[in-house]
Every structure is written in C-alpha cells, then in structure tokens.
Design a protein around this motif. Structure first.
Motif, PDB file in Angstrom:
ATOM      1  N   TRP A  56       0.814  -1.222   0.000  1.00 49.50           N
ATOM      2  CA  TRP A  56       0.000   0.000   0.000  1.00 49.50           C
ATOM      3  C   TRP A  56       0.843   1.266   0.000  1.00 49.50           C
ATOM      4  O   TRP A  56       0.412   2.296  -0.520  1.00 49.50           O
ATOM      5  CB  TRP A  56      -0.940   0.004   1.213  1.00 49.50           C
ATOM      6  CG  TRP A  56      -2.074  -0.955   1.059  1.00 49.50           C
ATOM      7  CD1 TRP A  56      -2.205  -2.180   1.637  1.00 49.50           C
ATOM      8  CD2 TRP A  56      -3.236  -0.788   0.229  1.00 49.50           C
ATOM      9  NE1 TRP A  56      -3.361  -2.783   1.233  1.00 49.50           N
ATOM     10  CE2 TRP A  56      -4.027  -1.953   0.369  1.00 49.50           C
ATOM     11  CE3 TRP A  56      -3.682   0.231  -0.614  1.00 49.50           C
ATOM     12  CZ2 TRP A  56      -5.233  -2.120  -0.296  1.00 49.50           C
ATOM     13  CZ3 TRP A  56      -4.876   0.063  -1.286  1.00 49.50           C
ATOM     14  CH2 TRP A  56      -5.638  -1.091  -1.129  1.00 49.50           C
ATOM     15  N   LEU A  57       2.030   1.224   0.584  1.00 45.17           N
ATOM     16  CA  LEU A  57       2.850   2.430   0.688  1.00 45.17           C
ATOM     17  C   LEU A  57       3.953   2.506  -0.368  1.00 45.17           C
ATOM     18  O   LEU A  57       4.361   3.602  -0.750  1.00 45.17           O
ATOM     19  CB  LEU A  57       3.478   2.517   2.086  1.00 45.17           C
ATOM     20  CG  LEU A  57       2.490   2.665   3.244  1.00 45.17           C
ATOM     21  CD1 LEU A  57       3.235   2.728   4.569  1.00 45.17           C
ATOM     22  CD2 LEU A  57       1.620   3.906   3.065  1.00 45.17           C
ATOM     23  N   ALA A  58       4.441   1.356  -0.837  1.00 49.99           N
ATOM     24  CA  ALA A  58       5.535   1.374  -1.807  1.00 49.99           C
ATOM     25  C   ALA A  58       5.142   2.016  -3.141  1.00 49.99           C
ATOM     26  O   ALA A  58       5.898   2.842  -3.667  1.00 49.99           O
ATOM     27  CB  ALA A  58       6.068  -0.047  -2.021  1.00 49.99           C
ATOM     28  N   PRO A  59       3.977   1.677  -3.728  1.00 46.97           N
ATOM     29  CA  PRO A  59       3.613   2.333  -5.006  1.00 46.97           C
ATOM     30  C   PRO A  59       3.501   3.857  -4.902  1.00 46.97           C
ATOM     31  O   PRO A  59       4.038   4.558  -5.770  1.00 46.97           O
ATOM     32  CB  PRO A  59       2.275   1.681  -5.372  1.00 46.97           C
ATOM     33  CG  PRO A  59       2.327   0.336  -4.729  1.00 46.97           C
ATOM     34  CD  PRO A  59       3.046   0.578  -3.434  1.00 46.97           C
ATOM     35  N   PRO A  60       2.839   4.423  -3.867  1.00 44.52           N
ATOM     36  CA  PRO A  60       2.826   5.891  -3.777  1.00 44.52           C
ATOM     37  C   PRO A  60       4.211   6.509  -3.632  1.00 44.52           C
ATOM     38  O   PRO A  60       4.491   7.555  -4.234  1.00 44.52           O
ATOM     39  CB  PRO A  60       1.973   6.153  -2.522  1.00 44.52           C
ATOM     40  CG  PRO A  60       1.079   4.971  -2.419  1.00 44.52           C
ATOM     41  CD  PRO A  60       1.927   3.821  -2.884  1.00 44.52           C
ATOM     42  N   LEU A  61       5.082   5.873  -2.833  1.00 40.61           N
ATOM     43  CA  LEU A  61       6.443   6.394  -2.694  1.00 40.61           C
ATOM     44  C   LEU A  61       7.196   6.301  -4.019  1.00 40.61           C
ATOM     45  O   LEU A  61       7.974   7.202  -4.368  1.00 40.61           O
ATOM     46  CB  LEU A  61       7.183   5.617  -1.603  1.00 40.61           C
ATOM     47  CG  LEU A  61       6.684   5.816  -0.169  1.00 40.61           C
ATOM     48  CD1 LEU A  61       7.427   4.895   0.795  1.00 40.61           C
ATOM     49  CD2 LEU A  61       6.859   7.272   0.262  1.00 40.61           C
ATOM     50  N   LEU A  62       6.961   5.224  -4.753  1.00 37.51           N
ATOM     51  CA  LEU A  62       7.594   5.060  -6.059  1.00 37.51           C
ATOM     52  C   LEU A  62       7.118   6.139  -7.032  1.00 37.51           C
ATOM     53  O   LEU A  62       7.914   6.705  -7.780  1.00 37.51           O
ATOM     54  CB  LEU A  62       7.276   3.669  -6.607  1.00 37.51           C
ATOM     55  CG  LEU A  62       8.116   3.161  -7.779  1.00 37.51           C
ATOM     56  CD1 LEU A  62       9.576   2.986  -7.359  1.00 37.51           C
ATOM     57  CD2 LEU A  62       7.559   1.842  -8.301  1.00 37.51           C
ATOM     58  N   PHE A  63       5.821   6.431  -7.006  1.00 37.08           N
ATOM     59  CA  PHE A  63       5.276   7.472  -7.878  1.00 37.08           C
ATOM     60  C   PHE A  63       5.858   8.841  -7.521  1.00 37.08           C
ATOM     61  O   PHE A  63       6.130   9.658  -8.404  1.00 37.08           O
ATOM     62  CB  PHE A  63       3.750   7.492  -7.770  1.00 37.08           C
ATOM     63  CG  PHE A  63       3.059   6.631  -8.798  1.00 37.08           C
ATOM     64  CD1 PHE A  63       2.079   7.157  -9.606  1.00 37.08           C
ATOM     65  CD2 PHE A  63       3.395   5.301  -8.955  1.00 37.08           C
ATOM     66  CE1 PHE A  63       1.445   6.383 -10.558  1.00 37.08           C
ATOM     67  CE2 PHE A  63       2.771   4.500  -9.893  1.00 37.08           C
ATOM     68  CZ  PHE A  63       1.792   5.051 -10.707  1.00 37.08           C
ATOM     69  N   THR A  64       6.006   9.107  -6.226  1.00 37.82           N
ATOM     70  CA  THR A  64       6.594  10.382  -5.801  1.00 37.82           C
ATOM     71  C   THR A  64       8.022  10.524  -6.319  1.00 37.82           C
ATOM     72  O   THR A  64       8.402  11.577  -6.841  1.00 37.82           O
ATOM     73  CB  THR A  64       6.596  10.480  -4.266  1.00 37.82           C
ATOM     74  OG1 THR A  64       5.257  10.362  -3.781  1.00 37.82           O
ATOM     75  CG2 THR A  64       7.177  11.802  -3.809  1.00 37.82           C
ATOM     76  N   PHE A  65       8.805   9.457  -6.191  1.00 38.25           N
ATOM     77  CA  PHE A  65      10.204   9.499  -6.638  1.00 38.25           C
ATOM     78  C   PHE A  65      10.297   9.704  -8.143  1.00 38.25           C
ATOM     79  O   PHE A  65      11.065  10.552  -8.621  1.00 38.25           O
ATOM     80  CB  PHE A  65      10.921   8.204  -6.238  1.00 38.25           C
ATOM     81  CG  PHE A  65      12.272   8.044  -6.882  1.00 38.25           C
ATOM     82  CD1 PHE A  65      13.349   8.807  -6.449  1.00 38.25           C
ATOM     83  CD2 PHE A  65      12.449   7.160  -7.930  1.00 38.25           C
ATOM     84  CE1 PHE A  65      14.597   8.676  -7.051  1.00 38.25           C
ATOM     85  CE2 PHE A  65      13.698   7.018  -8.537  1.00 38.25           C
ATOM     86  CZ  PHE A  65      14.769   7.784  -8.090  1.00 38.25           C
ATOM     87  N   PHE A  66       9.517   8.948  -8.929  1.00 37.54           N
ATOM     88  CA  PHE A  66       9.603   9.054 -10.384  1.00 37.54           C
ATOM     89  C   PHE A  66       9.064  10.391 -10.878  1.00 37.54           C
ATOM     90  O   PHE A  66       9.542  10.926 -11.886  1.00 37.54           O
ATOM     91  CB  PHE A  66       8.852   7.900 -11.048  1.00 37.54           C
ATOM     92  CG  PHE A  66       9.676   6.657 -11.190  1.00 37.54           C
ATOM     93  CD1 PHE A  66      10.704   6.587 -12.116  1.00 37.54           C
ATOM     94  CD2 PHE A  66       9.454   5.565 -10.373  1.00 37.54           C
ATOM     95  CE1 PHE A  66      11.487   5.446 -12.246  1.00 37.54           C
ATOM     96  CE2 PHE A  66      10.225   4.419 -10.490  1.00 37.54           C
ATOM     97  CZ  PHE A  66      11.247   4.366 -11.426  1.00 37.54           C
TER      98      PHE A  66
END
Length: 251
Positions: free
Chosen positions: A49-59
């Motif tokens: 649940w948290l990894a995809p949003p963090l990944l989107f923020t980074f990219f």
C-alpha cells in the motif's frame, strides 16, 4: 484536413500510463514478498500500500527534474519559448508539494479502487450464471482494477482543467467580483513585489533595466555572479539575494 478532437469520454494517454503503472507496481510488490507465516502480513500489507505511492513520488521528482533541466537549456528561437518558460516558473513556484501530491493521488486512487473492487466483486459473483461460468475472479480483477484507476486519474485531470479554465475566465473578465480580502491579506508581500519592474542588471559597464524578477531570468539569464540592484540600492551578486534564488540560471 481537420484533425479530430479527443473523445470527451476517453482518458488521455497519461491517465492510461498512470493507471496501469499503479496497478502493475501494486501487483509487483504483492508478489515480491512470500507469505509463509501470518506475521508476514505485517510486512506485506504496508509494503503493497505504501511502496507504489512512494515510487510514484520518486519518479515524478526524477522526471520533473529532467524536463526542467531540458527546458532551461532550450534556445530562445524555439516556438512558444515564453509560454514554456512561464509554465516552468509556475511549476517551480509550486515547490516539492507537487511531487508529494503525485504520491498522495496514487494512494487515494489505489485505496478507492480496491474498495470499489471489493464491492463489485461481491455483487458480480452473486449472479448465478457468472458464479457457474469459467470466468475467474482474477481475470475480472486484472481488467477492472487498472481501468478504474485510469478513469480516476482522468477525473483528476478533468477537475484541474475545469479549475484552470475558471481561473482564466475570471482573469479575462473585468466585471468579475474582486478577490476575497482575506486571501489578499495573506498573500506574501514578496510575491507582490516580484511583479514590479524595479530590478537592474550590470552589463558591459552600464545598468540595464528595469526588469521584473521573472524577466531577470527569462531575458537576462542571471546567474549567481550577475550584479543586480533594486531601484537605487547598491550593486549585489544575484546569488546573495534570497528572493532571486529561484530565478537563477544554473551554469
């Protein structure tokens, strides 16, 4: 030949990209952590649940940095050069919050899509012919989840376009009601000062200007070592003036 307009009901390519990227990242993190013990769920659930949003923020940060660097180095002969740089300034003024917003959108859309799927799943499989058919729950989920995420992203884009159109109409309509005095009161004084053309640049042994702070960047391409002054003040290096920091051209 007349170019057909984009269908109003069909999401833009960026919405399809975001929706399917969000779904695939969710599936990737879901399958990357094996669950052999109930305690493994304590690792799996926060990760998926948290990894995809963090990944989107980074990219989003990475892509924005690359695009801004490319725009900064564009030659002035490029068509719509002024509009492109105005857009870049508006994005820079938005700060790091725009990257966090991308991650927050991913979390909200992921949560809403999953809740909606839980409800639709129960509804569909109560239908007798669906329950007795060979259609699997996984097959329906692989279609429903990304398409739902795509349309949620598109709704977010539509809302931003509607808001931008409204703001443009208000700025072009002289009879529009005056802005809220409370909002005007909290507007930073420095932001108002940037609109005044009272900056001068020292070039070739003489003062050139006046310019607004934005024009210092767009026209003069000031760097941290460029000598500037405001009004009749003393000459200073632009890098020593905090309010000009975001208008400096990196060299």
């Amino acid at each position: 030949m007349k170019i057909p307009s984009w269908p109003a009901w069909f999401p833009y390519p960026i919405s399809w990209l975001r929706g399917f990227a969000l779904f695939q990242s969710f599936i990737f993190f879901n399958n990357s952590i094996p669950v052999s013990h109930p305690y493994d769920l304590l690792i799996l659930l926060p990760t998926i649940w948290l990894a995809p949003p963090l990944l989107f923020t980074f990219f989003h940060y990475l892509i924005a940095t690359i695009v801004e660097a490319a725009i900064t180095n564009l030659p002035s002969q490029v068509p719509n050069y002024d509009r492109i740089h105005q857009w870049l300034i508006s994005k820079r003024c938005a700060g790091a919050g725009r990257h966090c917003r991308e991650g927050w959108n991913a979390l909200v859309i992921l949560s809403f899509t999953w809740c909606l799927w839980s409800w639709v799943n129960k509804l569909i499989f109560t239908i007798p012919f669906v329950r007795e058919s060979s259609i699997s729950e996984s097959a329906i989920a692989h279609f429903f989840l990304p398409v739902t995420a795509v349309y949620l992203y598109q709704c977010d884009l539509w809302e931003h376009q509607r808001w931008a159109t409204k703001q443009e109409r208000q700025s072009q309509n002289p009879t529009s009601p005056p802005p809220d005095p409370i909002k005007r009161r909290v507007k930073p004084a420095k932001q108002i000062a940037h609109e005044i053309a009272d900056w001068y640049v020292f070039r070739s042994g003489k003062a050139e200007g006046p310019y607004t702070a934005l024009q210092l960047w767009e026209i003069q391409k000031i760097t941290a070592r460029t000598k500037v002054r405001r009004g009749e003040a003393d000459w200073q290096r632009a890098g020593e003036i905090s309010e000009l920091t975001k208008y400096l051209t990196q060299q």
